[in-house]
Design a protein around this motif. Structure first.
Motif, PDB file in Angstrom:
ATOM      1  N   LEU A 175      -5.336  -0.971  -8.921  1.00 35.23           N
ATOM      2  CA  LEU A 175      -6.079  -2.012  -8.212  1.00 35.23           C
ATOM      3  C   LEU A 175      -7.318  -1.460  -7.509  1.00 35.23           C
ATOM      4  O   LEU A 175      -8.263  -2.197  -7.254  1.00 35.23           O
ATOM      5  CB  LEU A 175      -5.173  -2.698  -7.187  1.00 35.23           C
ATOM      6  N   GLN A 176      -7.304  -0.172  -7.182  1.00 36.64           N
ATOM      7  CA  GLN A 176      -8.461   0.436  -6.535  1.00 36.64           C
ATOM      8  C   GLN A 176      -9.569   0.797  -7.521  1.00 36.64           C
ATOM      9  O   GLN A 176     -10.673   1.127  -7.102  1.00 36.64           O
ATOM     10  CB  GLN A 176      -8.025   1.701  -5.775  1.00 36.64           C
ATOM     11  N   ASP A 177      -9.272   0.715  -8.807  1.00 41.23           N
ATOM     12  CA  ASP A 177     -10.264   1.081  -9.825  1.00 41.23           C
ATOM     13  C   ASP A 177     -11.117  -0.143 -10.158  1.00 41.23           C
ATOM     14  O   ASP A 177     -10.595  -1.164 -10.630  1.00 41.23           O
ATOM     15  CB  ASP A 177      -9.554   1.584 -11.075  1.00 41.23           C
ATOM     16  N   LEU A 198       2.696   3.208  -6.388  1.00 39.61           N
ATOM     17  CA  LEU A 198       1.519   4.070  -6.315  1.00 39.61           C
ATOM     18  C   LEU A 198       0.589   3.853  -7.515  1.00 39.61           C
ATOM     19  O   LEU A 198      -0.629   3.734  -7.362  1.00 39.61           O
ATOM     20  CB  LEU A 198       1.953   5.533  -6.247  1.00 39.61           C
ATOM     21  N   LEU A 199       1.167   3.781  -8.700  1.00 40.13           N
ATOM     22  CA  LEU A 199       0.346   3.579  -9.893  1.00 40.13           C
ATOM     23  C   LEU A 199      -0.323   2.205  -9.879  1.00 40.13           C
ATOM     24  O   LEU A 199      -1.487   2.071 -10.289  1.00 40.13           O
ATOM     25  CB  LEU A 199       1.213   3.739 -11.140  1.00 40.13           C
ATOM     26  N   GLU A 200       0.393   1.177  -9.415  1.00 38.89           N
ATOM     27  CA  GLU A 200      -0.217  -0.148  -9.324  1.00 38.89           C
ATOM     28  C   GLU A 200      -1.346  -0.167  -8.296  1.00 38.89           C
ATOM     29  O   GLU A 200      -2.400  -0.787  -8.514  1.00 38.89           O
ATOM     30  CB  GLU A 200       0.853  -1.182  -8.960  1.00 38.89           C
ATOM     31  N   TYR A 201      -1.135   0.523  -7.183  1.00 37.07           N
ATOM     32  CA  TYR A 201      -2.180   0.566  -6.155  1.00 37.07           C
ATOM     33  C   TYR A 201      -3.418   1.302  -6.650  1.00 37.07           C
ATOM     34  O   TYR A 201      -4.552   0.890  -6.396  1.00 37.07           O
ATOM     35  CB  TYR A 201      -1.628   1.224  -4.899  1.00 37.07           C
ATOM     36  N   PRO A 209       0.830  -1.210   0.000  1.00 33.69           N
ATOM     37  CA  PRO A 209       0.000   0.000   0.000  1.00 33.69           C
ATOM     38  C   PRO A 209       0.852   1.243   0.000  1.00 33.69           C
ATOM     39  O   PRO A 209       2.015   1.232   0.406  1.00 33.69           O
ATOM     40  CB  PRO A 209      -0.810  -0.149   1.302  1.00 33.69           C
ATOM     41  N   PRO A 210       0.302   2.369  -0.458  1.00 29.03           N
ATOM     42  CA  PRO A 210       1.091   3.599  -0.509  1.00 29.03           C
ATOM     43  C   PRO A 210       1.500   4.098   0.859  1.00 29.03           C
ATOM     44  O   PRO A 210       2.378   4.934   0.959  1.00 29.03           O
ATOM     45  CB  PRO A 210       0.144   4.578  -1.210  1.00 29.03           C
TER      46      PRO A 210
END
Length: 706
Positions: A640-642, A634-637, A2-3
């Motif tokens: 995944l939240q989308d 950050l971009l991967e997280y 996580p960020p």
């Protein structure tokens, strides 16, 4: 990851998130004249984790990096949790220790509330540099009860450094502005940014500047230092639209600065004055100093030595008014206009050749392995026109594959752009055009090329194998030995230029052999890591190791009353790992006995005494579209939240008739619940194949037996 964990790596903090409300409460002080009413309970406001707040800000900034300004930052700026984290970081800078969250006393929290109220109001502006109107004091300040005259008090205020409360406000502004501005910066900017640095700049040169002939190197330090507050604010307003933050930043840029609070610039002194100043500084450094209880300890000697090797491009740090630590960020905001202007120029200049099989698109960097030679024509009409650039702070490096007239034109346009955008025109001597064969110095590395003549073997028509000599070029990035010698001369470890002679390491005169060797080993390890991507890494690190070993040998010869370095090497060996006191004092106990009893430290040998122990250059290819590790997470997280990402992924799996791992696991669990037997299609298929192999092998064995 996580960020939140990523942000903990970015922020060198270690706050204890225990409940601060359980600390013993004291009676609140009377309301200050600045506040309009009584102060609220600070423990009731400390309800959030500051790392979570900053993580949400980083996520918002990277999830929607729109060209429009970021709308609201006042909500984050009003959080007392972020003010407390800013105070903790300022304390770590002032005292060298990071105070725990629950150990901050109640009067300090009340002072933070007053500081927050004073910083967020627009009229009157925050009193930057006000040493006589302090809202928050540093924990390192000692109360003085000795009366002092008015003249001495005015002189002390005139020479006083910036107050502690300014550092706290600067830390908060850095927390708010950095995540908003980072996604808007160009990926070709490598200075004063998290996750980027000189190593990423050198690796970019290796991967993208292999086939350029002409280079334009520009030093825009005078332009960056002369930026006006209006220019800086106009660039910041393109990314931030919060009025409170902008007014606080404007007051920091426009408030007058006391002359004594800024360190004086280096002046040109004559030889006699330099010698006297040098003797005074040397006498002061040799004098034993007793540190106070709350005074931060100085950096170790090896770290101070390494920072003495800082390249000229990385040594200068901009400073605007009372901005302090956010000044480099503001310089990047302004020079970001230059970065995107250069991106447009790169797209306009690109002109591929029909005979070229390497570069077909403007974003294609060709071969990313710097060990491969380039066989692209470098002259004539068949040459591909291409250009690239990178920026490290205020230093710009532009590579041009084309005629010299194009380099002259780009240089003229660059100077006109600086004059048109920033209102300042760089001097002609600060923007130079150099050819690759002469070598371009950048970050204490020399960029040049080597011509090689490899043997090319290929199959011609008719099946004949043809061998002929080819001509290719290899990009060479070597460390500058002259720069290294110059840095050693500043540290007073060598004398001379062409044939430098090592000098004794006098600052370590009163340290033991074990401590001295360990300090120098850390320095050599750091130097080996600094020159990781230099072609002559073995040579330059071997030279540093020779200077350090010779300097220590001269120091030990003077300390233990030996006549020469040769006698020191004879007793202590080549890497100075054997104890010298054992051979000079016969009445002392044996070193082995003292070491076994734990009364002395282990003496480490000075590293890199042999060339075989020095690591070679790291030729690892730099990936395309490289981003730092924290941005990648950050971009991967965010992806995944989308929920749309999962919907598209599920549709793709169904469309290709591929079962997801979750479906396979659910089928296995359901079959086990119904039949009570573990059933896996893959295991069943594997068992059938194994059974067939056993039958075939059995039949073969039966035939052999008969």
């Amino acid at each position: 990851m996580p960020p939140r964990a990523v942000l903990r790596r970015l922020l060198p903090t270690n706050p204890h998130h225990s409940a601060a409300r359980h600390a013993p409460r004291q009676a609140p002080p009377p309301p200050s004249a600045i506040d309009e009413g009584p102060l609220p309970d600070p423990y009731a406001l400390l309800v959030h984790d500051p790392i979570d707040l900053l993580s949400s800000l980083w996520r918002r900034a990277f999830a929607h990096p729109l060209p429009s300004p970021f709308p609201n930052l006042s909500g984050y700026a009003s959080r007392l949790d972020l003010w407390l984290l800013s105070y903790q970081r300022a304390c770590a800078h002032a005292t060298g220790t990071f105070p725990p969250r629950h150990a901050v006393p109640l009067p300090t929290l009340h002072s933070l509330l007053r500081l927050r109220a004073s910083a967020l109001r627009r009229h009157p502006a925050f009193p930057w540099g006000a040493s006589t109107h302090l809202l928050l004091r540093s924990p390192a300040d000692k109360p003085s009860t000795v009366p002092i005259s008015r003249r001495k008090l005015e002189a002390r205020f005139a020479d006083a450094p910036p107050p502690f409360q300014d550092r706290v406000v600067q830390e908060l502004l850095l927390f708010l502005l950095e995540p908003v501005l980072e996604p808007r910066f160009s990926p070709k900017s490598h200075a004063f940014r998290p996750g980027r640095g000189p190593h990423s700049a050198i690796r970019s040169v290796r991967s993208r500047f292999a086939a350029y002939l002409w280079f334009v190197s520009a030093d825009l330090t005078a332009v960056v230092d002369g930026l006006s507050p209006d220019t800086i604010l106009s660039c910041v307003q393109k990314a931030v639209s919060d009025r409170k933050v902008l007014s606080l930043l404007k007051s920091a840029l426009t408030a007058p600065v006391r002359p004594g609070s800024v360190p004086p610039m280096e002046k040109d002194l004559d030889g006699l004055t330099k010698k006297r100043l040098k003797r005074k500084v040397l006498r002061k450094s040799r004098k034993k100093k007793v540190l106070n209880e709350n005074e931060p300890k100085p950096d170790p000697y090896w770290l101070r030595m390494f920072f003495g090797f800082a390249p000229e491009q990385a040594r200068h740090v901009p400073n605007y008014g009372h901005c302090g630590i956010i000044s480099p960020l503001l310089a990047n905001v302004c020079l970001n206009e230059l970065d995107w202007w250069m991106e447009e120029k790169i797209n306009q200049y690109f002109c591929p050749s029909k005979h070229d099989s390497i570069w077909k698109e403007v974003g294609d960097d060709g071969c990313h392995n710097p060990a491969w030679p380039e066989f692209v024509p470098s002259a004539g009409k068949e040459k591909t026109r291409k250009m690239d650039f990178l920026r490290f702070g205020s230093h710009v490096l532009i590579g041009i594959r084309g005629p010299r007239e194009d380099a002259v034109d780009i240089r003229r346009q660059l100077m006109e752009f600086c004059e048109r955008t920033f209102g300042l025109r760089p001097e002609n001597s600060m923007v130079e055009i150099e050819h690759i064969t002469r070598g371009i110095e950048f970050l204490d590395h020399v960029i040049t090329r080597r011509v090689i003549y490899p043997t090319l073997r290929y199959t011609a028509s008719g099946g004949n194998i043809v061998s002929e000599k080819g001509v290719g070029t290899l990009l060479s990035v070597t460390a500058s030995l002259q720069r290294c010698i110059r840095h050693f001369r500043k540290l007073e470890l060598v004398k001379g230029d062409r044939d430098p002679e090592p000098l004794p390491c006098s600052p370590m005169l009163y340290s033991g052999q074990a401590h001295t060797n360990s300090q120098m080993n850390k320095f050599l390890e750091t130097m080996a890591d600094w020159y990781r991507y230099a072609d002559n890494r073995k040579k330059i690190v071997g030279f540093c190791a020779y200077v350090i070993r010779s300097s220590l040998a001269k120091l030990y010869a003077a300390r233990y009353r030996l006549k020469s370095r040769a006698k020191v090497y004879k007793i202590a060996s080549r890497d100075l790992s054997r104890p010298l006191r054992e051979s000079t004092r016969n009445d002392a106990p044996e070193y082995s006995d003292l070491l076994r009893m734990g009364l002395v430290d282990v003496i480490e040998g000075v590293q890199f005494a042999r060339m075989s122990s020095i690591p070679t250059c790291d030729y690892t290819p730099f990936p395309r579209n490289w981003v730092p590790h924290h941005e990648l997470i950050l971009l991967e997280y965010i992806k995944l939240q989308d929920p749309k990402f999962f919907c598209e992924l599920h549709k793709t799996i169904k469309r290709q008739e591929i079962s997801s791992p979750q479906d396979d696991v659910s089928k296995m669990v359901w079959y086990y619940k119904v039949h009570g037997v573990y059933d896996d299609k893959r295991s069943l298929v594997g068992a059938k194949e194994l059974r067939n192999d056993e039958i075939i092998n059995g039949n073969k064995q039966l035939l052999l037996d008969t």
